[in-house]
Design a protein around this motif. Structure first.
Motif: not given
Length: 492
Positions: A90, A92-94, A123, A125-126, A135-137, A158, A355
């Protein structure tokens, strides 16, 4: 028995071949370490124990027959940027909620083909947008190193989850990616080794795209030899990625120990920044002395367009990001937030799914690509990029083999640093020594070389000619031999 998680990839490989322990035992040791310690770091966002144990069992069968690849039975962590078949991917994004691809990225498939064991997803950064892994979700990653007063520090970004997991011995090595410094900066902040290969050395197929002309896969490891072993597996030609170069992959491990005698090392004057901390300059001088004592010739060089690299990068990268991230709209996969019309559904999904930092970069990118500003910003930045590349070509044409610079302008800073939060440009300045390498498509390695006044790791960067990563492993190993390895004092 020695703590199995303390072994480097090279040491673990030798132990597995000698049948001192099995891959199942090694894998269980890492899974136990993750189970007991991951809450302290938030390095893994998805652990795959069943998959890891089945892969380890298959590796033990091969090893018993005297077979197996260069990473047979070695447990690795995978950055959440890489597509892993049937496993959480993902970035690390919603906005990619619930996405589990039905295919494997080329890089992770290469590792699996060579026998690697997958511990889980790390994990970041998004969408790889950030220099601190804040910035990770899924929340920030905590650096295994701590400030003098116990302050929680960022691991860099990141690839912060990758760097923290390697540093805290939660995996033997990890995949990472580098668009403007996202392998080298976290490596420097955590006392690990990270190499960004030449653009096109590793396939980008199956990696979630940030800026397609800058992104490049690479490893983060505990020492230079491990980085060489991992890159030998990760790199390959790939017809599925037209930017991937079809040239043979050397045995990078064979470059370890060759030394730097007769090598010409360039020292660029433009990297001496105003206000640069004295300890960074001292570290740089230490690196120069180490390479000189080892028989290298040190020469002063000029890279005159360096000062334009950071602003040009923060035009090119967001422009490509705004284009790449247009595909996330709630229609085919991931998050969907309904609306009365399809346009409203797009807007609601993207507003909820991205984000703040990702939104900022999409807006910057869309702006610089817009009709009224394309020539003034994007086109000009691409011209500057050509000049930066030409600077390096000129220096390498003069016989310089590799270039030595600091990896970062400081040691790791605190999570939630108010100055960084208030001024995004201060955060972007973390990439000041690394973005030139991406803009020119060159290889660069970060090697730990000392500690700050507060006892935090600091790294040096070596920049090489295109597709001459072997030279970086040679020179990096010389620095490592002189400086030693750095491990955080265990507090978790």
């Amino acid at each position: 028995m020695t703590d199995l998680t303390a072994l480097t990839i090279g040491e673990a490989r030798d132990g597995l071949k000698a049948k001192t322990f099995t891959s199942a035992e090694l894998t269980d040791a890492y899974l136990a370490a993750i189970d007991s310690s991951n809450d302290a770091f938030n390095a893994y966002i998805k652990v795959t124990p069943e998959l890891a144990r089945s892969q380890a069992a298959a590796s033990d069968e091969k090893l018993a027959k005297g077979e197996g690849g260069i990473l047979e039975g070695i447990p690795l962590g995978i950055k959440d940027l890489y597509a892993t078949k049937g496993v959480h991917t993902q970035a690390c994004s919603h906005i990619l909620d619930g996405f589990e691809p039905r295919y494997e990225s080329t890089v992770t498939q290469n590792l699996l083909d060579d026998g690697a064991v997958t511990l889980g997803k790390l994990n970041m950064d998004e969408f790889a947008m950030g220099s601190s892994n804040e910035t990770s979700y899924y929340g920030p990653v905590v650096n295994p190193w701590r400030g003098a007063d116990g302050t929680k520090l960022v691991p860099g970004g990141s690839s912060g989850g990758s760097a923290a997991a390697v540093s805290a011995h939660l995996c033997a090595g990890a995949t990472a990616s580098d668009t403007g410094g996202s392998i080298r900066q976290p490596a420097a902040f955590t006392g690990t080794v990270g190499i960004k290969p030449t653009y096109g050395r590793c396939s980008r197929w199956g990696m979630v795209a940030f800026a397609s002309s800058l992104d490049q896969a690479g490893p983060i490891s505990r020492d230079v030899r491990d980085a060489a072993i991992m890159l030998s597996s990760m790199a390959s030609p790939d017809p599925k990625d037209t930017t991937c170069v079809d040239i043979p992959v050397p045995d990078y491990e064979a470059f370890i120990g060759k030394g730097v005698k007769g090598m010409k090392i360039g020292i660029p004057k433009e990297y001496r920044l105003d206000g640069m901390p004295a300890e960074i300059e001292e570290l740089w001088q230490k690196g120069i002395a180490i390479l000189k004592d080892a028989g290298a010739e040190i020469v002063d060089i000029s890279l005159p367009h360096t000062k334009y690299a950071l602003p040009a990068y923060y035009i090119v990268a967001p422009a490509e990001a705004s284009s790449n991230l247009a595909r996330y709209d709630g229609v085919k996969y991931g998050l969907r937030v309904d609306g009365k019309t399809i346009d409203e559904m797009y807007e609601n999904t993207r507003a909820a799914g991205f984000g703040e930092e990702v939104k900022r970069r999409i807006m910057i990118g869309t702006y610089v690509l817009s009709a009224g500003y394309y020539d003034a910003y994007y086109l000009r930045a691409q011209k500057v990029r050509t000049l930066i590349k030409r600077d390096f070509e000129t220096v390498f044409a003069q016989g310089v083999d590799t270039i030595l610079t600091p990896a970062t302008p400081s040691a790791a800073f605190a999570i939630g640093d108010k100055e960084m939060a208030a001024d995004p440009v201060k955060m972007y300045l973390n990439d000041v020594f690394t973005v030139t390498v991406n803009m020119a498509g060159l290889p660069g390695i970060a090697v730990p070389a000392g500690l700050s006044a507060d006892g935090l790791p600091l790294g040096l960067q070596l920049i090489g000619r295109p597709f001459e990563e072997g030279t970086l492993f040679q020179a990096g190993h010389v620095i490592e031999e002189a400086c030693g390895r750095y491990t955080p004092e265990k507090w978790w």
